[in-house]
Each structure stands twice: as C-alpha cells, then as structure tokens.
Design an enzyme around this catalytic site. Sequence first.
Site, mmCIF file in Angstrom:
data_model
loop_
_atom_site.group_PDB
_atom_site.id
_atom_site.type_symbol
_atom_site.label_atom_id
_atom_site.label_comp_id
_atom_site.label_asym_id
_atom_site.label_seq_id
_atom_site.Cartn_x
_atom_site.Cartn_y
_atom_site.Cartn_z
ATOM 1 N N GLU A 17 0.903 -1.235 0.047
ATOM 2 C CA GLU A 17 0.120 0.203 0.046
ATOM 3 C C GLU A 17 0.861 1.314 -0.113
ATOM 4 O O GLU A 17 1.642 1.235 0.834
ATOM 5 C CB GLU A 17 -0.647 0.048 1.282
ATOM 6 C CG GLU A 17 -1.911 1.259 1.261
ATOM 7 C CD GLU A 17 -2.664 1.238 2.597
ATOM 8 O OE1 GLU A 17 -3.390 0.521 2.892
ATOM 9 O OE2 GLU A 17 -2.246 2.284 3.290
ATOM 10 N N THR A 48 -3.987 4.746 -1.384
ATOM 11 C CA THR A 48 -5.089 5.241 -0.493
ATOM 12 C C THR A 48 -5.798 6.531 -0.904
ATOM 13 O O THR A 48 -5.229 7.099 -1.780
ATOM 14 C CB THR A 48 -4.362 5.749 0.799
ATOM 15 O OG1 THR A 48 -3.575 6.811 0.894
ATOM 16 C CG2 THR A 48 -3.664 4.603 1.720
ATOM 17 N N HIS A 77 -7.950 3.013 -3.467
ATOM 18 C CA HIS A 77 -8.958 3.031 -2.525
ATOM 19 C C HIS A 77 -10.113 4.222 -2.745
ATOM 20 O O HIS A 77 -9.742 5.222 -3.307
ATOM 21 C CB HIS A 77 -8.276 3.396 -1.084
ATOM 22 C CG HIS A 77 -7.306 2.451 -0.636
ATOM 23 N ND1 HIS A 77 -6.814 2.454 0.632
ATOM 24 C CD2 HIS A 77 -6.516 1.617 -1.386
ATOM 25 C CE1 HIS A 77 -5.837 1.531 0.739
ATOM 26 N NE2 HIS A 77 -5.614 0.961 -0.299
ATOM 27 N N GLY A 108 -14.713 5.428 5.045
ATOM 28 C CA GLY A 108 -13.951 6.545 5.421
ATOM 29 C C GLY A 108 -14.567 7.246 6.653
ATOM 30 O O GLY A 108 -15.416 6.448 7.358
ATOM 31 N N ASP A 109 -14.046 8.025 7.202
ATOM 32 C CA ASP A 109 -14.596 8.734 8.599
ATOM 33 C C ASP A 109 -15.299 9.996 8.381
ATOM 34 O O ASP A 109 -15.198 10.514 7.389
ATOM 35 C CB ASP A 109 -12.923 9.029 9.412
ATOM 36 C CG ASP A 109 -12.443 7.765 9.881
ATOM 37 O OD1 ASP A 109 -13.062 6.713 10.265
ATOM 38 O OD2 ASP A 109 -11.203 7.565 9.647
ATOM 39 N N ALA A 124 -19.891 1.583 4.266
ATOM 40 C CA ALA A 124 -19.231 0.823 3.187
ATOM 41 C C ALA A 124 -20.147 0.222 2.173
ATOM 42 O O ALA A 124 -20.058 0.077 1.236
ATOM 43 C CB ALA A 124 -17.974 0.248 3.858
ATOM 44 N N LYS A 165 -20.807 -7.218 4.351
ATOM 45 C CA LYS A 165 -19.730 -6.621 3.402
ATOM 46 C C LYS A 165 -19.342 -7.677 2.386
ATOM 47 O O LYS A 165 -19.297 -7.722 1.097
ATOM 48 C CB LYS A 165 -18.891 -5.705 3.928
ATOM 49 C CG LYS A 165 -19.194 -4.295 4.291
ATOM 50 C CD LYS A 165 -18.181 -3.642 4.495
ATOM 51 C CE LYS A 165 -16.967 -4.032 5.482
ATOM 52 N NZ LYS A 165 -15.864 -2.947 5.810
HETATM 53 P P1 FAD Z 1 -17.944 0.331 7.664
HETATM 54 O O1 FAD Z 1 -18.016 -1.184 6.877
HETATM 55 O O2 FAD Z 1 -19.123 1.266 6.963
HETATM 56 O O3 FAD Z 1 -17.868 0.142 9.197
HETATM 57 C C1 FAD Z 1 -17.805 1.334 9.904
HETATM 58 C C2 FAD Z 1 -18.273 1.126 11.335
HETATM 59 O O4 FAD Z 1 -19.934 1.030 11.096
HETATM 60 C C3 FAD Z 1 -17.996 -0.172 11.758
HETATM 61 O O5 FAD Z 1 -17.935 0.085 13.262
HETATM 62 C C4 FAD Z 1 -19.270 -1.156 11.490
HETATM 63 O O6 FAD Z 1 -19.281 -2.319 12.548
HETATM 64 C C5 FAD Z 1 -20.468 -0.321 11.479
HETATM 65 N N1 FAD Z 1 -21.484 -0.716 10.440
HETATM 66 C C6 FAD Z 1 -21.350 -0.931 9.372
HETATM 67 N N2 FAD Z 1 -22.464 -1.326 9.014
HETATM 68 C C7 FAD Z 1 -23.204 -0.879 9.761
HETATM 69 C C8 FAD Z 1 -24.858 -1.044 9.808
HETATM 70 N N3 FAD Z 1 -25.663 -1.105 8.784
HETATM 71 N N4 FAD Z 1 -25.382 -0.345 10.995
HETATM 72 C C9 FAD Z 1 -24.676 -0.077 12.044
HETATM 73 N N5 FAD Z 1 -23.412 -0.034 12.019
HETATM 74 C C10 FAD Z 1 -22.732 -0.687 10.962
HETATM 75 N N6 FAD Z 1 -9.444 5.794 5.029
HETATM 76 C C11 FAD Z 1 -9.202 6.605 4.274
HETATM 77 O O7 FAD Z 1 -10.017 7.688 4.604
HETATM 78 N N7 FAD Z 1 -8.818 6.473 3.098
HETATM 79 C C12 FAD Z 1 -8.208 5.026 2.884
HETATM 80 O O8 FAD Z 1 -7.604 5.134 1.599
HETATM 81 C C13 FAD Z 1 -8.459 4.058 3.662
HETATM 82 N N8 FAD Z 1 -7.736 2.914 3.308
HETATM 83 C C14 FAD Z 1 -8.156 1.928 4.257
HETATM 84 C C15 FAD Z 1 -7.383 0.677 3.974
HETATM 85 C C16 FAD Z 1 -7.675 -0.453 4.963
HETATM 86 C C17 FAD Z 1 -7.271 -1.658 4.597
HETATM 87 C C18 FAD Z 1 -8.205 -0.153 5.893
HETATM 88 C C19 FAD Z 1 -8.562 -1.507 6.986
HETATM 89 C C20 FAD Z 1 -8.892 0.996 6.221
HETATM 90 C C21 FAD Z 1 -8.881 2.022 5.527
HETATM 91 N N9 FAD Z 1 -9.298 3.313 5.915
HETATM 92 C C22 FAD Z 1 -9.232 4.397 4.960
HETATM 93 C C23 FAD Z 1 -9.901 3.555 6.918
HETATM 94 C C24 FAD Z 1 -11.540 3.411 7.052
HETATM 95 O O9 FAD Z 1 -12.001 4.295 6.007
HETATM 96 C C25 FAD Z 1 -11.995 3.887 8.259
HETATM 97 O O10 FAD Z 1 -11.669 2.812 9.414
HETATM 98 C C26 FAD Z 1 -13.532 4.023 8.253
HETATM 99 O O11 FAD Z 1 -13.961 4.486 9.702
HETATM 100 C C27 FAD Z 1 -14.492 2.763 8.181
HETATM 101 O O12 FAD Z 1 -14.454 2.199 7.010
HETATM 102 P P2 FAD Z 1 -15.312 0.532 6.804
HETATM 103 O O13 FAD Z 1 -15.160 0.712 5.382
HETATM 104 O O14 FAD Z 1 -14.843 -0.274 7.413
HETATM 105 O O15 FAD Z 1 -16.605 1.219 7.173
#
Ligand code: FAD
Length: 282
Positions: A17, A48, A77, A108-109, A124, A165
């Site tokens: 990455e 990223t 990403h 994302g956050d 996501a 997912k």
């Molecule tokens: P989600 O899958 O949406 O999960 C987020 C939270 O919501 C979790 O607690 C999950 O349990 C909860 N959730 C999911 N679905 C539901 C639902 N239906 N109801 C209630 N709760 C739910 N960030 C960046 O900004 N740029 C990047 O390039 C980037 N690359 C990354 C690469 C990797 C390999 C990893 C592991 C993380 C990366 N991140 C990046 C960080 C990521 O975007 C953040 O951690 C973000 O907060 C969560 O993303 P997610 O896709 O897991 O979200």
Amino acid sequence: MTKIRDLLAAGPTISFEFFPPKTDTAMRALDAALEELSLVEPSFVSVTYGAGGSTKDRTRSIVLGINETRPFPAMPHLTCMSHTKAEVIDLLDDYADHGIENVLALAGDPPTDADTPLGEFRYALELVELVRDKGDFSVGVAAFPELHPRSQGRSADDRQHLAAKLEVADFAITQFFADADDYGRLLDDLDALGVTKPVLPGIMAPNNPAGYRRMAAMNGTRVPEALLARIDAADAADAISLAVEATTQQCLRLRELGAPGLHFYTLNRSELTRRVHANLVG
Ligand code: FAD
C-alpha cells in the site's frame, strides 16, 4: 490488467500500500520505493484516498500511472463519506474507462468539522453495492481484527457487518495489528458466520514507534509496548533490524494461520518491506 479476486484464487499474494504524496520531494520518494519494490514482483499494489476526496486527483493519477507502466495492477482506495452518489459514479465510470478493474470500497471517517457535508452514504456496504452495480470491478473491503473503533467493543455486530460486506465483495484487507492471534480470531469469527472470502492481513513494521503509537491510537489497535520500548532504545540500524525480525516472525505466524497473502503498509518506503520479503523467501 488483472482482477485481485483471481490473483487471490491463484495465491498466495504479496501486495503493497502507498499513499499519494503532497510534495514533489515526497513524490520522488514514492517513485523510488515503487521502483525498488517492483523488483519483488508484487501481485498488486494499492493507493489510499484522502478523507472526503481530498486526494482524489492524486490517487487517480498515481493509480493510472502504475497501471500503464507496471506489470502488476494498482487498486485505488475509494471512501464514500462526504460524497454524493453522482460524484462516486463519475469516478467509477472514469476508472472503468481507463481499464481499472479493482477498487477497495471504504466508508472513510465522518467529517470532523460542521461545514463539511456528511454526503449520501453512511456505510461501506452501500458503496460496495454501488461499485458492483457500476461494472465488473473486483471489490475489496476493510476488516478490523481488533474491531472497528466505532463498534465500541460490540464484537458480534462488527463481525456481522463485515460478513454482510463480504457477502457482496470479493475480499478484505485488515487494519494493521501486532498480535497475529487477533487475525486468527477474525478468521474464526467469519468462518462461524459462513464467510469464506479471502481476508488479507495488513502488516505494518514498527520501526517508527512514535508513528506506530499515533496510528494505533487512531485505529483502536493495541500496541506491542515491550517491543516498541526496545526499538526506541536502539540505534537507527538496530531499530530497523528489530522491526524487520518482529515483522518477519509475524508474517510466518500469519501464514501458519492460513493468510491468503501478505499486504504491507509501506508508508512509501521500501527497505523494511524488502528485508522482510527477503527473509520470507530466503
Ligand atoms: P464500515 O464497513 O461502514 O464500518 C464502519 C463502522 O460502522 C463499523 O463499526 C461497523 O461495524 C459499523 N457498521 C457497518 N454497517 C453498519 C450498519 N448497517 N449499521 C450499524 N453499524 C454499521 N480511510 C481513508 O480515509 N482512506 C483510505 O484510503 C483508507 N484505506 C483503508 C484501507 C484499509 C485496509 C483499512 C482497514 C482502512 C482504511 N481506511 C481508509 C480507514 C476506513 O475508511 C475507516 O476505518 C472507516 O472509519 C471505516 O471504514 P469501513 O469501510 O470499515 O466502514
């Protein structure tokens, strides 16, 4: 171009990455790391994406450049938070037009300032479904061996959201972690939920203890304090050797646990990853 789901099926994979640099000097460091790590013949690399699309153009141009010039695919990403659906569709169409076949679909956050809109996505999974609708991409998602920080310890919920997912996506890549048993537990939990899609462990060498602690605090990752204290106390060359040795041992354990490949967070540097790779093949 090659789909990552096919590479994983043929596995094991090795992947790296990178992040899009802000300055010309940092861009040259990325070019050098990419050149050196190309010698390892990675299965794929990923780039990223800054929160809210802050690196959209840089991520795109690095990914397109690698795909045009290297024998391995680069996966962008893509985070959906703060985006409209129309914006995401435009970018996916553009990627498809340029032959990009792989996307890592992330939430994302949420924005921290009140002026930035939340956008049309919340989780996501909504992005994964949109990417699936838009074309024949191989889609990856994020996984968190120690649970996502927003899950606040609700293990069953977090794992079920990940399983949902992965029902739609092709593979996952994990957040970095220090204890390989956390990865083993994640695989066991997914297995119990009937999930068989590959989950690549994300690996970050702890050669920079301050940076490791900072990122671990943001991601809710436990810190290997005894190891970091030894690295802190060592001189520069010994610090790297300690980090290489610890990371090599972690990779060997991850292989024993059945990891379908190894995904390295390079931080746009090559030395550590090259040395770990040399230990693994040597
Ligand atoms: P989600 O899958 O949406 O999960 C987020 C939270 O919501 C979790 O607690 C999950 O349990 C909860 N959730 C999911 N679905 C539901 C639902 N239906 N109801 C209630 N709760 C739910 N960030 C960046 O900004 N740029 C990047 O390039 C980037 N690359 C990354 C690469 C990797 C390999 C990893 C592991 C993380 C990366 N991140 C990046 C960080 C990521 O975007 C953040 O951690 C973000 O907060 C969560 O993303 P997610 O896709 O897991 O979200």
